[in-house]
Design a protein around this motif. Structure first.
Motif, short mmCIF file in Angstrom:
data_model
loop_
_atom_site.label_atom_id
_atom_site.label_comp_id
_atom_site.label_asym_id
_atom_site.label_seq_id
_atom_site.Cartn_x
_atom_site.Cartn_y
_atom_site.Cartn_z
N ASN A 16 14.56 51.96 38.53
CA ASN A 16 15.42 51.94 37.35
C ASN A 16 16.81 52.48 37.67
N VAL A 17 16.84 53.60 38.42
CA VAL A 17 18.15 54.15 38.79
C VAL A 17 18.94 53.11 39.57
N MET A 18 18.25 52.45 40.52
CA MET A 18 18.93 51.41 41.31
C MET A 18 19.51 50.34 40.40
N LEU A 19 18.70 49.89 39.46
CA LEU A 19 19.16 48.83 38.57
C LEU A 19 20.40 49.30 37.82
N ALA A 20 20.35 50.52 37.31
CA ALA A 20 21.48 51.02 36.51
C ALA A 20 22.74 51.12 37.36
N THR A 21 22.62 51.82 38.50
CA THR A 21 23.83 51.97 39.34
C THR A 21 24.29 50.62 39.85
N GLY A 22 23.33 49.73 40.12
CA GLY A 22 23.71 48.39 40.58
C GLY A 22 24.59 47.70 39.55
N LEU A 23 24.25 47.89 38.27
CA LEU A 23 25.06 47.26 37.22
C LEU A 23 26.45 47.88 37.18
N MET A 24 26.52 49.21 37.41
CA MET A 24 27.85 49.85 37.44
C MET A 24 28.68 49.24 38.56
N VAL A 25 28.06 49.08 39.73
CA VAL A 25 28.78 48.51 40.87
C VAL A 25 29.26 47.10 40.51
N ALA A 26 28.37 46.33 39.89
CA ALA A 26 28.76 44.98 39.49
C ALA A 26 30.00 45.03 38.60
N TYR A 27 29.99 45.98 37.68
CA TYR A 27 31.14 46.15 36.80
C TYR A 27 32.39 46.43 37.64
N GLY A 28 32.21 47.26 38.66
CA GLY A 28 33.34 47.55 39.56
C GLY A 28 33.89 46.28 40.18
N TYR A 29 33.00 45.44 40.68
CA TYR A 29 33.47 44.20 41.30
C TYR A 29 34.28 43.38 40.30
N LEU A 30 33.71 43.27 39.10
CA LEU A 30 34.40 42.46 38.08
C LEU A 30 35.79 43.04 37.82
N MET A 31 35.85 44.36 37.70
CA MET A 31 37.14 44.99 37.38
C MET A 31 38.14 44.73 38.50
N GLU A 32 37.67 44.79 39.73
CA GLU A 32 38.58 44.52 40.86
C GLU A 32 39.24 43.16 40.66
N ILE A 33 38.42 42.18 40.34
CA ILE A 33 38.95 40.83 40.15
C ILE A 33 39.93 40.82 38.98
N PHE A 34 39.50 41.46 37.91
CA PHE A 34 40.35 41.47 36.72
C PHE A 34 41.70 42.13 37.01
N PHE A 35 41.64 43.30 37.65
CA PHE A 35 42.90 44.01 37.95
C PHE A 35 43.81 43.13 38.79
N ALA A 36 43.21 42.51 39.82
CA ALA A 36 44.04 41.68 40.71
C ALA A 36 44.79 40.65 39.90
N TRP A 37 44.10 40.08 38.93
CA TRP A 37 44.76 39.05 38.11
C TRP A 37 45.71 39.69 37.12
N TYR A 38 45.26 40.75 36.46
CA TYR A 38 46.02 41.34 35.37
C TYR A 38 47.27 42.03 35.89
N SER A 39 47.19 42.57 37.11
CA SER A 39 48.36 43.29 37.66
C SER A 39 49.53 42.33 37.83
N GLY A 40 49.24 41.05 38.00
CA GLY A 40 50.33 40.10 38.25
C GLY A 40 50.98 40.33 39.59
N ASN A 41 50.36 41.18 40.42
CA ASN A 41 50.92 41.48 41.73
C ASN A 41 50.50 40.38 42.70
N PRO A 42 51.46 39.62 43.23
CA PRO A 42 51.09 38.47 44.07
C PRO A 42 50.24 38.89 45.27
N PHE A 43 50.53 40.07 45.83
CA PHE A 43 49.76 40.50 47.01
C PHE A 43 48.30 40.73 46.62
N GLU A 44 48.11 41.40 45.46
CA GLU A 44 46.74 41.66 45.01
C GLU A 44 46.02 40.35 44.72
N MET A 45 46.72 39.45 44.07
CA MET A 45 46.08 38.19 43.70
C MET A 45 45.69 37.44 44.97
#
Lengths: 995, 178, 468
Positions: free
Chosen positions: C305-334
């Motif tokens: 269960n702990v694995m599942l929970a932390t795994g979901l947090m990590v997944a959220y991290g991945y999503l946020m990385e993608i979102f930031f890259a797009w939202y920052s509008g920074n061409p290098f990040e994108m």
């Protein structure tokens, strides 16, 4: 080395050893009889011994090569102490005391001759060891700058692979033995008046040597003197003869030209006067104000050149179309042409029209330049157009040839070979050059050579030619012997030695004097010649001044107005079949003579960024058609000969044209240069020295790994090199600036900006001037003791150049715009590399330098990761050669030699800043603007690099940084770089802009 | 220290509850120099035999504060006072960058004090102790629970105390050699 | 609060220890593993394999020190390679141990009792593996001590603005505190071994280590206080360590590194990979030493269960990385994000998404969690995935940053692999030695969760160390 190729050798020859030991001067140690006798066994021992380097095991192929560069030769052990001053009188250039002050370098003026043209240089000498070559500001061909080859030639002086002893059929002998041997041979000559004697030289621009050889011919009237070098200017001379009925030397006044048309010429970076021409060209590209009128350069060429890269308009044509284009343009300019049937493409027609208008609008202020490799006809047409445009005497000036005896060298070599095959040649002296390797494939020089009873070869290396000669004579390096030579405008420079010959080499002058059987020192020979030339006045003063200045005053050849005899023939009606093959001298190893020069081998070639190799350059379209990738080996068949070469896709290359660079595929160049690349001479014919049509290309399954230092060619839409047309610049003077930025490119920061009192060093690089010629890269390597890492390391991206020239393409693959951007440490005020260093090994100086403290560095490489410009370089292995004694002499004593495991990078030549600081302090004054000249800045032919104190508003660099074109690289990261760029301007012809 | 022929009397019990009860009784009866030995921490036992004060938390707090100070000011000293350098144009006192190390040093000091302090206050390491002489005491680290009334206790009287302990329902009461 | 089952969503009533055990039997069953003269062959087999791998590490280190970092695949622009990837991976694995022993202690999670000793040991060994890499990856490792503040002849100090120095302090503090925590927990058990060992040498050996522990009530009292304080200190520490590690990247300006979400998402990732590793190790050992009574399905289920929970947090991290890259509008990040997904290292990115996000979703199913071999497999997959995550972060961010002219590629050499595989060997070797010479389950804490032989209606029996 080449011993295995030598005729049989039996044991140790005691007599030789005694003679040889008697020969040696200087504190020269020897370890074993084998060593002294220089037997093959000993040589093998050396080779077996020195790869006992760690790195070799890790990567057999690459490491070994890397070690070869380290080239430790025990035989050199004694030479470290052997760098004594020459006994002859030479005159320091700077107002320095006659006696050497330890730690204080002296500068001597001398000259370096390459490809039939001399250029004046100053050589920095530390306690008698030359360490750095600079341009000679007084010399018209240099104006203080140099090209990459000249910069690198100093490495050749200390090359441990240079031949070190006179060899007779491969066994050590002596000069005396040779001289006596030569004498007996001449006496025993069967033909009267030395009829069996032949002398083969490269292009001779040394008046002294010419006079000596004339004397030889006077002594032996039936003897012959031949000249041959693979990169000769035969077609240029032929073109001149067609136009004027005589050979003339053509000088371009690039500065005076508003419109320049280059017909396949690379006049900005190669050929006589290139350094001067680049300076003049750049002086017309600087937009002091938006209103400044720039010159305009059109380039019509088949294979991309750096000159083409600088052009405002570049037209890609097949090589054989180039002559037709020139003819068409001439016709359009109203020049009488004997028959002209050319079907230009719409684009070509548009070009001819636009060029003709533009040229006509600038009569007397225009210039048509034909490339050295173009046919005589193209040169004739160029002369005709310049004449029609009234450029003669304005932008084009003629003088007598700078060659002492201008001959058609292809023909000259042909005659020699014919004579040799006919058995007419008994004695052949080859003074310099490497004809066995460089002779055209259809000229059987090598086999003819075997028919000669007595053949001697004077050369820096025991090369392919030495291997086939009875006698190999070690030649004195340019910096070791006396000579002289003429510059592109005829100006004579005296070549003074900086150091006594390391290996007892001798100059051609001394060999020639042996022929004349009055042996004299090179000093006497050269001095006496010029004394004899001097009718009146006090020779001594003139001589001293000549040595001091590096040139003989007013020795430039007077301008002349040759009478026009040109009749432009009808176009040759040969329908091109198959592909076209184009030969070019290699930008790094030239005709192959620099093959063993590690600096040049590792110098990324300006356009391909290739190192350690040459390749068959082909157009993207052709590669696509044939399904060829860069690195695929293709089989080239030309004039019945076959050659396998790796392909390289080069944007801007004419479709269906394959370019090969000369100078590779050497078999006996030395440890660095042997067995790399492919030998283009194997396809070269006497009839088509610069290539021609009829090439067929077959793909093979083989691949070869080519080490290019730049994998990506476009800017990915990033605003790195900022460009606009002169017109746009007039409309928006601020186009280069970042939005909302007012010059300095500073972003808001939580931290207060650091204050810099006193000096604040900065640099501005003018992208309008940079041709991408690489002179700065070589100068930096030479100044800063940068190591050579070898192909294997370059392949994994570990090259160590502190300054690199980024090359980007803009526009289509077929005819892209090429831009060059030198990138060195930006010396950021908010340097991202510094806060991440755990041990404080890179920190800021009070003058804003981003200092690198080698002895504190532990090598985490965090700084490099965090450097957005990637200008930091890491010693992944022990790159610096700490084994070869001779290379120890080469080092700049003011720059640390870096060891394994430390980071290194551009220092803005801090050693030069401190030198100037010491000067200023001793005279109790501030450092003047222009007093600190970085190595790259000094070498730059076009003065693209300006360095100075940005706290001084009057300094040139400050003015440039105030220029509207000034911008910083990646300033959005708020690194506040001290190095900034001046945006590049194009000056296009509106008529050609649309489409 | 003790001149008594024995170190004390050791009473053995089966269950923690019995021990706690015995301890309470003994303390109520006025015994003060007594200690209990158990294979695992028994809730309320220490209080039962009158052990209440514990200075450890205070020590750890102090250590933490000292560590924090030392952590920050050593960095401040190095970067601002002893060897000021312009590092990437950052101010000499880039205090935000000094926080992580300050934090780590705080934790280190506090943690080390917690452990060393605990051992010191417990007088450990102490290779020899009389109770080890009791033959069955080895079971104190397995499944047995012991109460020891020491001879140095003013109310200690070998006979009376032995009776008293047996009265508490000890399985066995033995002398402990000094 | 001793043995009554936790109340909470979906908690089964499975006891933490199979009923029927007494203080004595628990003590004997665990200590006999250490004290018995005979060692199971399986142990020797495992140890030999681990020791063999360890030799690869020694070879790799020797090679690197003698010949230089040039024997690795790193270059400019990719200045960091396997070494840093492995460093982050190992440190992350370590986190689970501290989490189990400290955080679960504070949260009064009794089920931690039977796995905390083992997890703490794992932490120690993982951290010592991690500690190797920062040293090895230096150009001149023999000067590694320059990272520590000492009055040097160069009169210069470490540059404490650098996250690498933060690393040095964070990791060494973490290692020290983990060691203390682990050792303090061991003292009473060492006393048990001392008293139960037959051989004199063992008696003396364990006796020395036991420091003369005799289970005095006063000692226990201070002991519990100290243990609790340590837990309280270790909790923020463990969170800080991976935060600092993430600073190595987050404080730089490299696109793909310069992200504010790194600290939390690195910590989540650390716990994720840590629990994966605990499962990977406990499942075979539990089977090998027949410890199913102490490490029950309930433990495995909780860890899953702990694995599942932390795994979901990590997944959220991945999503946020993608979102930031797009939202920052920074061409290098994108560009970085695009290159990460579709560039030359794209397959690694998708592989990590598969290992870290898709596969663990199986853990939603109770049947999967009840299937031990499958659980083991999933844990392995997550271990691989987390290593890939670090690889992708380190390599793909560096190899194409700001100036296209300076872009490059990274290919590891055999030395890189030798050191990586060898570090696993080091880890396992230490682990095997541990389970042979020390009790892998905390005996005295096990006693605290057993029912008392004579429960008195009034008072509650002994409290666990968590009791105050």
């Amino acid at each position: 080395m080449s011993h295995d190729a030598m005729p049989g050798h039996d044991g140790i020859d005691w007599g030789e050893i005694r003679r040889r030991l008697a020969e040696r001067q200087g504190p020269e140690y020897w370890r074993s009889l084998d060593e002294v006798a220089d037997t093959p066994e000993f040589q093998e021992l050396l080779h077996r011994e020195f790869p006992e380097g760690a790195t070799e095991w890790t990567d057999p192929v690459g490491r070994r090569q890397f070690l070869q560069l380290m080239g430790a030769s025990l035989a050199l052990a004694g030479l470290t102490a052997c760098s004594s001053q020459p006994s002859d009188k030479i005159v320091p250039y700077v107002r320095a005391p006659e006696e050497v002050i330890p730690g204080k370098p002296l500068f001597f003026a001398t000259a370096v001759t390459l490809g039939g043209c001399s250029v004046g240089v100053l050589v920095e000498s530390h306690q008698g060891r030359p360490t750095k070559i600079e341009g000679n500001p007084l010399h018209p061909g240099s104006l203080g700058a140099t090209d990459a080859l000249t910069q690198a030639s100093i490495l050749g002086l200390y090359d441990p692979d240079r031949s070190q002893v006179v060899l007779r059929t491969g066994t050590p002998s002596t000069w005396n033995a040779f001289v006596s041997g030569l004498a007996t041979q001449l006496d025993s000559g069967t033909q009267p008046q030395g009829g069996g004697l032949r002398i083969l030289t490269e292009t001779v621009v040394s008046p002294t040597l010419a006079a000596q050889l004339q004397a030889v011919l006077a002594k032996f009237p039936a003897a012959r003197w031949h000249q041959f070098e693979p990169v000769s200017r035969d077609t240029v001379r032929a073109g001149a003869r067609l136009a004027f009925g005589e050979t003339v030397n053509t000088i371009h006044r690039v500065e005076a030209a508003d419109v320049i048309v280059s017909l396949g010429s690379d006049f900005l970076t190669t050929g006589p006067g290139a350094v001067r021409y680049a300076r003049e060209f750049a002086s017309r590209r600087r937009a002091e104000t938006p209103a400044t009128a720039l010159n305009r350069l059109y380039a019509i060429e088949a294979t991309p050149t750096l000159t083409g890269g600088m052009a405002d308009h570049r037209l890609v044509v097949r090589p054989d179309d180039l002559e037709s284009f020139a003819r068409g343009l001439a016709v359009r300019l109203g020049i009488e042409v004997g028959g002209h049937s050319w079907r230009p493409t719409p684009e070509q027609a548009k070009w001819v029209d636009a060029l003709a208008r533009d040229l006509a609008a600038h009569r007397g202020a225009s210039l048509v330049v034909a490339g050295d490799e173009q046919s005589p006809a193209v040169h004739l047409l160029a002369h005709a157009m310049n004449r029609a445009l009234e450029n003669h005497g304005r932008t084009v000036v003629f003088t007598d040839p700078i060659e002492a005896v201008p001959v058609d060298q292809g023909e000259s070599l042909g005659q020699l070979v014919a004579d040799m095959q006919a058995g007419k040649v008994e004695t052949l002296l080859i003074l310099g050059g490497n004809p066995v390797y460089t002779a055209p494939a259809d000229v059987p020089f090598a086999e003819a050579l075997n028919k000669v009873a007595f053949r001697a070869h004077l050369a820096l290396y025991e090369d392919e030619t030495s291997a086939l000669c009875h006698w190999h004579l070690p030649e004195a390096h340019t910096l070791e012997g006396w000579s002289d030579g003429r510059a592109y405008d005829g100006t004579v420079s005296i070549q003074q030695p900086l150091i006594a010959p390391l290996y007892g080499g001798r100059t051609a002058h001394e060999v020639a004097s042996a022929l004349l059987s009055d042996p004299r020192s090179g000093y006497d020979i050269v001095r006496d010649y010029w004394k004899s030339q001097r009718r009146s006045g006090d020779f001594e003063t003139v001589w001293r001044k000549a040595l001091h200045d590096g040139l003989i005053a007013d020795s430039a050849l007077p301008a002349k107005v040759p009478t026009w005899k040109g009749v432009i023939p009808a176009a040759p009606s040969v329908a091109p079949q198959g592909l076209d093959l184009v030969f070019r001298p290699d930008p790094a190893v030239w005709d192959g003579r620099f093959a063993n020069n590690g600096w040049l081998q590792e110098l990324p070639k300006p356009l391909t960024k290739l190192t350690w190799d040459n390749a068959a350059l082909m157009s993207p379209a052709a590669a696509e058609r044939l399904g060829v990738q860069s690195g695929d080996v293709v089989e080239l068949t030309f004039a019945g000969r076959r050659l396998n070469a790796p392909a390289w896709i080069l944007p801007g290359q004419a479709d269906g044209t394959v370019t090969l660079h000369l100078g590779y595929g050497r078999t006996q160049a030395g440890r660095a240069g042997s067995g790399i690349g492919v030998n283009a001479y194997l396809l070269r014919t006497a009839a088509a020295p610069w290539g021609g049509s009829g090439l067929t290309l077959k793909t093979t399954s083989a691949r070869s790994r080519l080490a290019s230092t730049q994998g990506h060619q476009t800017m990915q839409g990033r605003n790195l090199v900022r460009m606009a047309t002169a017109e746009e610049f007039r409309k928006h003077p601020d186009f280069a600036r970042d939005p909302g930025d007012h010059g300095a490119g500073h972003q808001p920061s939580f931290y207060p900006a650091h204050k810099y009192e006193g000096y604040a060093w900065g640099m501005a690089i003018d992208l309008n001037a940079c041709t991408g010629c690489n002179a700065c890269v070589m100068a930096c390597q030479s100044e800063n003791n940068s190591p050579v890492v070898g192909k294997a390391e370059v392949l994994v991206g570990r090259e160590m150049h502190w300054i690199r020239v980024d090359r980007y393409y803009k526009g289509g693959l077929e005819a892209p715009e090429t831009v060059h951007q030198p990138v060195l440490c930006m010396q950021c005020e908010n340097a991202p590399c510094e806060p991440v260093c755990p041990v404080g090994a890179t920190v800021h100086s009070s003058e804003g330098l981003n200092d690198m403290v080698y002895n504190r560095c532990v090598g985490t490489r965090y700084c490099s990761n965090n450097c957005p410009y990637k200008v930091r370089h890491f010693n992944f292995l022990q790159y610096a050669d700490d084994r070869t004694p001779s290379l120890a002499l080469l080092r700049n004593p003011n720059v640390t030699v870096r060891s394994r495991g430390v980071m290194e990078k551009c220092t803005y030549c801090v050693q030069r800043i401190n030198e100037a600081r010491i000067q200023a302090k001793t005279h109790d004054r501030d450092i003047q603007d222009g007093e600190v000249i970085t190595a790259c800045q000094a070498a730059c032919p076009s003065q693209a690099i300006v360095f100075g104190n940005i706290n001084d508003p009057k300094s040139r660099v400050s003015q440039l940084k105030a220029h509207p074109l000034n911008y910083g690289l990646l300033t959005e990261l708020n690194t506040r770089p001290r190095t900034t760029y001046l945006a590049r301007l194009r000056n296009p012809n509106p008529a050609l802009e649309q489409g | 220290m003790s001149t008594a022929p024995v170190y004390g009397l050791l009473a053995e019990f089966d269950a923690p509850e019995e021990l706690v009860a015995a301890g309470e009784r003994a303390y109520a009866d006025g015994y003060r120099r007594l200690d209990a030995y158990t294979p695992f921490p028994v809730h309320g036992l220490a209080e039962a035999i009158g052990f209440r004060t514990n200075r450890l938390p205070l020590l750890v707090l102090i250590a933490g504060i000292v560590g924090a100070g030392a952590g920050f000011f050593s960095q401040y000293y190095a970067a601002v006072i002893d060897y000021p350098l312009n590092v990437g144009g950052r101010p000499l006192n880039s205090w935000p960058a000094f926080i992580p190390i300050t934090f780590e040093v705080t934790i280190l000091a506090a943690a080390a004090t917690a452990v060393l302090g605990m051992l010191a206050l417990n007088g450990l390491p102490q290779p020899y102790h009389p109770v080890f002489n009791a033959p069955r005491f080895a079971l104190a680290t397995r499944d047995r629970f012991f109460l020891c009334i020491e001879a140095t206790d003013p109310r200690f009287d070998s006979e009376a105390t032995r009776k008293f302990l047996e009265g508490l329902g000890a399985k066995e009461v033995t002398d402990v050699e000094p | 609060m001793a043995t009554h089952p936790e109340t909470g969503p979906g908690m089964p009533s499975t006891p933490i220890v199979t009923p029927g055990y007494t203080y004595a039997s628990v003590t004997d069953k665990i200590s006999v593993i250490v004290l018995s003269g005979t060692t199971p062959l399986s142990w020797f087999a495992g140890f030999l394999i681990a020791f063999g791998l360890l030799q690869a590490l020694l070879l790799g280190i020797g090679w690197t020190v003698v010949f230089g970092l040039g024997t690795w695949g790193i270059n400019i622009p990719v200045g960091w390679g396997f070494a840093i990837v492995n460093f982050v991976w190992w440190i992350g694995i370590g986190h689970a141990g501290t989490l189990i022993s400290a955080i679960l202690l504070l949260l009064r999670q009794q089920w931690r009792t039977s796995i905390n000793r083992f997890a703490e040991a794992m932490t120690l060994f993982a951290v010592s593996c991690a500690g190797l890499f920062p040293l090895l990856h230096m150009g001149r490792p023999w000067f590694g001590y320059w990272m520590f503040p000492y009055p040097s002849t160069m009169a210069i100090w470490p540059q404490t603005r650098s996250p690498l120095v933060w690393d040095v302090f964070a990791v060494s503090t973490y290692a020290t505190v983990s060691l203390l925590f682990w050792y303090v927990g061991l003292i009473p058990d060492l006393a048990t071994l001392r008293d139960r060992a037959k051989a004199r040498a063992l008696k003396i050996g364990y006796g020395m280590l036991a420091l003369g522990w005799r289970g005095s009530a006063q000692h226990w009292h201070r002991y519990e206080t100290a243990y609790l304080l340590l837990a309280g200190l270790a909790t923020p520490l463990v969170l800080s360590v991976h935060t600092v590690v993430s600073f190595d990247f987050a404080t730089s300006l490299v696109p793909g590194w310069h992200t504010t979400i790194f600290p939390p998402y690195f910590v989540a990732g650390a716990i994720y990979s840590g629990f994966a590793m605990v499962l990977t190790l406990t499942i075979p050992i539990r089977w090998l030493y027949r410890l199913d009574d102490f490490i029950t399905m309930r433990h495995l289920r909780n860890m899953a269960n702990v694995m599942l929970a932390t795994g979901l947090m990590v997944a959220y991290g991945y999503l946020m990385e993608i979102f930031f890259a797009w939202y920052s509008g920074n061409p290098f990040e994108m560009f970085m994000m695009l290159n990460r997904m579709t560039g030359p290292y794209g397959p690694f990115y998708w592989a990590l998404i598969c290992c870290n996000i898709l596969v663990p979703q199986l853990l939603w199913s109770e049947r999967v969690k009840a299937n031990v071999p499958l659980l083991f497999l999933i844990a392995l997959v997550v271990n691989v995935g987390m290593w890939l995550e670090r690889f992708v972060i380190v390599i793909t961010s560096l190899h194409r940053d700001f100036l296209p002219s300076a872009w490059g590629m990274y290919y590891p050499t055999w030395v890189d692999w030798a050191i990586f595989v060898g570090s696993i060997g080091l880890f396992l070797t230490m682990l095997f030695l541990f389970i042979r010479v020390l009790p892998m389950i905390s005996i005295f804490e096990m006693r605290t969760i057993l029912p008392s032989p004579k429960p008195r209606p009034a008072a509650a029996p002994g409290a666990g160390p968590a009791g105050d």
